[in-house]
Write a protein that holds these residues in place. Structure first.
Motif, PDB file in Angstrom:
ATOM      1  N   ASP A  75       0.834  -1.210   0.000  1.00  0.00           N
ATOM      2  CA  ASP A  75       0.000   0.000   0.000  1.00  0.00           C
ATOM      3  C   ASP A  75       0.864   1.254   0.000  1.00  0.00           C
ATOM      4  O   ASP A  75       0.567   2.222  -0.695  1.00  0.00           O
ATOM      5  N   ALA A  76       1.940   1.233   0.793  1.00  0.00           N
ATOM      6  CA  ALA A  76       2.788   2.431   0.892  1.00  0.00           C
ATOM      7  C   ALA A  76       3.441   2.755  -0.450  1.00  0.00           C
ATOM      8  O   ALA A  76       3.731   3.917  -0.741  1.00  0.00           O
ATOM      9  N   TYR A  77       3.648   1.749  -1.282  1.00  0.00           N
ATOM     10  CA  TYR A  77       4.223   1.963  -2.616  1.00  0.00           C
ATOM     11  C   TYR A  77       3.119   2.082  -3.681  1.00  0.00           C
ATOM     12  O   TYR A  77       3.345   1.763  -4.848  1.00  0.00           O
ATOM     13  N   GLY A  78       1.921   2.488  -3.250  1.00  0.00           N
ATOM     14  CA  GLY A  78       0.850   2.710  -4.222  1.00  0.00           C
ATOM     15  C   GLY A  78       0.437   1.439  -4.940  1.00  0.00           C
ATOM     16  O   GLY A  78       0.054   1.476  -6.107  1.00  0.00           O
ATOM     17  N   ARG A  79       0.517   0.305  -4.262  1.00  0.00           N
ATOM     18  CA  ARG A  79       0.119  -1.005  -4.788  1.00  0.00           C
ATOM     19  C   ARG A  79       0.899  -1.378  -6.049  1.00  0.00           C
ATOM     20  O   ARG A  79       0.365  -1.940  -7.002  1.00  0.00           O
ATOM     21  N   ASP A  80       2.173  -1.058  -6.029  1.00  0.00           N
ATOM     22  CA  ASP A  80       3.064  -1.384  -7.151  1.00  0.00           C
ATOM     23  C   ASP A  80       3.785  -2.701  -6.837  1.00  0.00           C
ATOM     24  O   ASP A  80       4.758  -2.732  -6.079  1.00  0.00           O
ATOM     25  N   GLY A  81       3.273  -3.800  -7.422  1.00  0.00           N
ATOM     26  CA  GLY A  81       3.826  -5.122  -7.147  1.00  0.00           C
ATOM     27  C   GLY A  81       5.280  -5.267  -7.573  1.00  0.00           C
ATOM     28  O   GLY A  81       6.056  -5.966  -6.931  1.00  0.00           O
ATOM     29  N   ASN A  82       5.661  -4.580  -8.654  1.00  0.00           N
ATOM     30  CA  ASN A  82       7.053  -4.667  -9.098  1.00  0.00           C
ATOM     31  C   ASN A  82       7.994  -4.035  -8.084  1.00  0.00           C
ATOM     32  O   ASN A  82       9.077  -4.558  -7.811  1.00  0.00           O
ATOM     33  N   ALA A  83       7.575  -2.906  -7.519  1.00  0.00           N
ATOM     34  CA  ALA A  83       8.414  -2.238  -6.514  1.00  0.00           C
ATOM     35  C   ALA A  83       8.578  -3.150  -5.290  1.00  0.00           C
ATOM     36  O   ALA A  83       9.688  -3.278  -4.751  1.00  0.00           O
ATOM     37  N   VAL A  84       7.500  -3.801  -4.884  1.00  0.00           N
ATOM     38  CA  VAL A  84       7.578  -4.693  -3.716  1.00  0.00           C
ATOM     39  C   VAL A  84       8.477  -5.890  -4.039  1.00  0.00           C
ATOM     40  O   VAL A  84       9.323  -6.277  -3.221  1.00  0.00           O
ATOM     41  N   GLY A  85       8.312  -6.452  -5.245  1.00  0.00           N
ATOM     42  CA  GLY A  85       9.161  -7.571  -5.655  1.00  0.00           C
ATOM     43  C   GLY A  85      10.643  -7.203  -5.597  1.00  0.00           C
ATOM     44  O   GLY A  85      11.485  -7.982  -5.149  1.00  0.00           O
ATOM     45  N   GLN A  86      10.947  -5.980  -6.037  1.00  0.00           N
ATOM     46  CA  GLN A  86      12.322  -5.474  -6.013  1.00  0.00           C
ATOM     47  C   GLN A  86      12.856  -5.388  -4.566  1.00  0.00           C
ATOM     48  O   GLN A  86      13.966  -5.833  -4.271  1.00  0.00           O
ATOM     49  N   LEU A  87      12.041  -4.851  -3.664  1.00  0.00           N
ATOM     50  CA  LEU A  87      12.458  -4.740  -2.253  1.00  0.00           C
ATOM     51  C   LEU A  87      12.734  -6.125  -1.670  1.00  0.00           C
ATOM     52  O   LEU A  87      13.710  -6.330  -0.943  1.00  0.00           O
ATOM     53  N   MET A  88      11.863  -7.081  -1.991  1.00  0.00           N
ATOM     54  CA  MET A  88      12.015  -8.418  -1.420  1.00  0.00           C
ATOM     55  C   MET A  88      13.259  -9.111  -1.994  1.00  0.00           C
ATOM     56  O   MET A  88      13.898  -9.903  -1.308  1.00  0.00           O
ATOM     57  N   ALA A  89      13.599  -8.797  -3.236  1.00  0.00           N
ATOM     58  CA  ALA A  89      14.843  -9.335  -3.800  1.00  0.00           C
ATOM     59  C   ALA A  89      16.046  -8.735  -3.063  1.00  0.00           C
ATOM     60  O   ALA A  89      17.011  -9.438  -2.741  1.00  0.00           O
ATOM     61  N   GLU A  90      15.988  -7.435  -2.755  1.00  0.00           N
ATOM     62  CA  GLU A  90      17.081  -6.796  -2.004  1.00  0.00           C
ATOM     63  C   GLU A  90      17.182  -7.378  -0.592  1.00  0.00           C
ATOM     64  O   GLU A  90      18.274  -7.532  -0.053  1.00  0.00           O
ATOM     65  N   LEU A  91      16.024  -7.712  -0.014  1.00  0.00           N
ATOM     66  CA  LEU A  91      16.012  -8.271   1.341  1.00  0.00           C
ATOM     67  C   LEU A  91      16.796  -9.583   1.399  1.00  0.00           C
ATOM     68  O   LEU A  91      17.497  -9.869   2.373  1.00  0.00           O
ATOM     69  N   LYS A  92      16.690 -10.378   0.324  1.00  0.00           N
ATOM     70  CA  LYS A  92      17.432 -11.638   0.278  1.00  0.00           C
ATOM     71  C   LYS A  92      18.919 -11.395   0.421  1.00  0.00           C
ATOM     72  O   LYS A  92      19.665 -12.225   0.920  1.00  0.00           O
ATOM     73  N   ALA A  93      19.369 -10.213  -0.043  1.00  0.00           N
ATOM     74  CA  ALA A  93      20.788  -9.872   0.058  1.00  0.00           C
ATOM     75  C   ALA A  93      21.080  -9.080   1.331  1.00  0.00           C
ATOM     76  O   ALA A  93      22.156  -8.503   1.459  1.00  0.00           O
ATOM     77  N   GLY A  94      20.132  -8.978   2.255  1.00  0.00           N
ATOM     78  CA  GLY A  94      20.427  -8.373   3.554  1.00  0.00           C
ATOM     79  C   GLY A  94      19.532  -7.219   3.974  1.00  0.00           C
ATOM     80  O   GLY A  94      19.389  -6.953   5.164  1.00  0.00           O
ATOM     81  N   GLY A  95      18.939  -6.497   3.021  1.00  0.00           N
ATOM     82  CA  GLY A  95      18.070  -5.412   3.457  1.00  0.00           C
ATOM     83  C   GLY A  95      17.727  -4.440   2.350  1.00  0.00           C
ATOM     84  O   GLY A  95      18.201  -4.577   1.220  1.00  0.00           O
ATOM     85  N   PHE A  96      16.864  -3.473   2.672  1.00  0.00           N
ATOM     86  CA  PHE A  96      16.493  -2.446   1.698  1.00  0.00           C
ATOM     87  C   PHE A  96      16.193  -1.151   2.444  1.00  0.00           C
ATOM     88  O   PHE A  96      16.081  -1.141   3.678  1.00  0.00           O
TER      89      PHE A  96
END
Ligand SMILES: *Cc1c(COP(=O)(O)O)cnc(C)c1O
Length: 462
Positions: free
Chosen positions: A322-343
């Motif tokens: 919701d905070a990213y305006g329901r942009d699934g791609n942006a969330v997917g990107q954050l979760m990929a960064e999380l795998k590498a330690g954080g965002f």
């Protein structure tokens, strides 16, 4: 109503399908495509209604036509019949303007029974109607597992496997998982921390061959049906303090962001909530993130409030969506960064989160001191999780707005910490007094995906 994935790459599903599958196939979490509204008049009409009636009115618009009104009302009645308090979620006053919402009168003495007892009923009804059978696998830091086992034990259409971190749950929590005698219940003590259990669970869900082969279903706090069931007590408690004509705030002891996200949904539905305060223990990734925008995982430090010993907060993804305006791609990107330690949360998204959420943390000493003070001052025995909430609520409270702190577990579930703080060892309620005498049944397992998959395949009926 349809449910969409926070990563935008999975098909939209009905309530029933989203509930039965748990995690979306793109790794995301299901959220409703729009949030039903309750008007001030609808909310006012909840005054004086039973918990079950409030539950029906709040949840009905989310459920769709899979369940008829009669069936849904009946499942709600069954879900809450085993609670040890007629009000289900009674509100007690702690201090002027500060209230405690007791969510620990269910069969396993923690708030998770509110969602899990209902999910058990919904699964049984839906699977029986469809002539299907599923394998439920859950990861737990203690309370989810016992609540899930209690909800699914003895059901025909379900096997339930619960992974818990070996040696890192309280004795009461462990015994609640290892003493049920039903053959569809499988408690697994895994090497590692809760985050390891949760990671292996996610691995299983992302292994589509295994997932489809054993008909995997998830009831962790990522399951939308659980979030939904938790929305109800925000309404019932706010209404009893005068909503919609008076605003209230909530403080919620949380790790996985599930319970507090339910409060956010209540607010989006129209309940006049002023602040939603996130309360963490020393594992404070959520507090750090809401303070600085940096979501960087650290190592888990075991605490006296173990159900919040978490560094990867699964439901936070829903708030980010919701905070990213329901942009699934942006969330997917954050979760990929999380795998590498954080965002790092963008400035705009952080602003959006802070419109609803405040946060605070309690150290171990502050938690113990709060248990001691609440007992000495008010005669109220708090479990350590609830004490984290009370500590943070007291620090952040606006005297003009009533504060409701969620009491998430019964003190008897964490007797060592409570006794250390207060000198009083809280007894178990009468109905489970023989828990320490029942024989235990548990399987040890390594932190290894292949071994866990084999174990599950061998145990389920083929
Ligand atoms: C699970 C649990 C929490 C944390 O709940 P979230 O789903 O992380 O919000 C807090 N207290 C107790 C007692 C719990 O069992």
């Amino acid at each position: 109503m349809k449910y969409i994935s926070t990563r935008g790459q999975a098909p939209a599903l009905s309530f029933e399908e989203a509930m039965l599958s748990g995690l979306a196939r793109d790794g995301g979490l299901y959220v409703p495509d729009s949030v039903p509204q309750m008007s001030a008049a609808d909310i006012r009409a909840l005054h004086g209604q039973s918990y079950e009636e409030v539950a029906f009115r709040v949840m009905r618009p989310f459920i769709g036509d899979g369940f008829t009104d009669e069936v849904f009302a009946d499942l709600i009645a069954k879900a809450y019949a085993g609670f040890g308090h007629g009000a289900r979620a009674p509100l007690v006053q702690l201090a002027p303007g500060h209230f405690l919402l007791e969510l620990f009168h269910g069969p396993t003495l923690a708030f998770k029974d509110f969602a899990m007892q209902l999910i058990g009923q919904l699964f049984e009804e839906a699977l029986t109607r469809r002539g299907e059978r599923v394998t439920i696998v859950g990861a737990t830091s203690g309370d989810t597992g016992s609540a899930a086992i209690e909800a699914f034990r003895g059901l025909d259409a379900v096997d339930v496997f619960i992974l818990y971190p070996h040696g890192r749950v309280s004795e009461v929590q462990r015994r609640q998982m290892t003493t049920p005698v039903e053959s569809n219940v499988h408690a697994i003590a895994m090497d590692g921390h809760f985050d390891d259990c949760q990671a292996r669970l996610k691995d299983m869900f992302n292994d589509f061959e295994f997932r489809d082969g054993v008909r995997l279903a998830g009831v962790n706090s990522i399951n939308w049906a659980r979030v939904l069931a938790q929305v109800v007590y925000y309404f019932s408690s706010a209404v009893s303090l005068g909503a919609p004509d008076r605003r209230v705030s909530f403080t919620v002891p949380t790790g996985n962001f599930g319970d507090i996200f339910a409060g956010y949904i209540a607010k989006r539905m129209g309940l006049p909530i002023d602040r939603l305060v996130v309360a963490t223990n020393q594992n404070d990734i959520l507090h750090r993130c809401l303070s600085s925008g940096g979501y960087v995982t650290d190592t888990v430090t075991p605490s006296i409030s173990p159900s919040m010993d978490i560094q990867v907060s699964s439901n936070f993804e829903r708030a980010l969506f919701d905070a990213y305006g329901r942009d699934g791609n942006a969330v997917g990107q954050l979760m990929a960064e999380l795998k590498a330690g954080g965002f790092t949360v963008s400035q705009g998204a952080l602003q959006a989160l802070r419109e609803h959420f405040d946060s605070g943390r309690a150290s171990e000493d502050e938690t113990l001191a709060t248990i001691r003070a609440a007992q000495a001052g008010m005669g109220e025995l708090l479990c350590p999780h609830s004490a984290v909430g009370v500590h943070v609520a007291e620090a952040q409270r606006d005297p003009a707005v009533p504060m409701i702190t969620l009491a998430t577990a019964h003190p008897a579930k964490f007797p060592d910490a409570v006794e250390k703080a207060s000198g009083i060892r809280p007894p178990l309620p009468q109905r489970m007094a023989d828990l320490y005498e029942r024989p235990e049944r548990v399987t040890r397992a390594p932190n290894d995906l292949a071994a866990l998959k084999t174990l599950i395949q061998e145990r389920i009926p083929s």
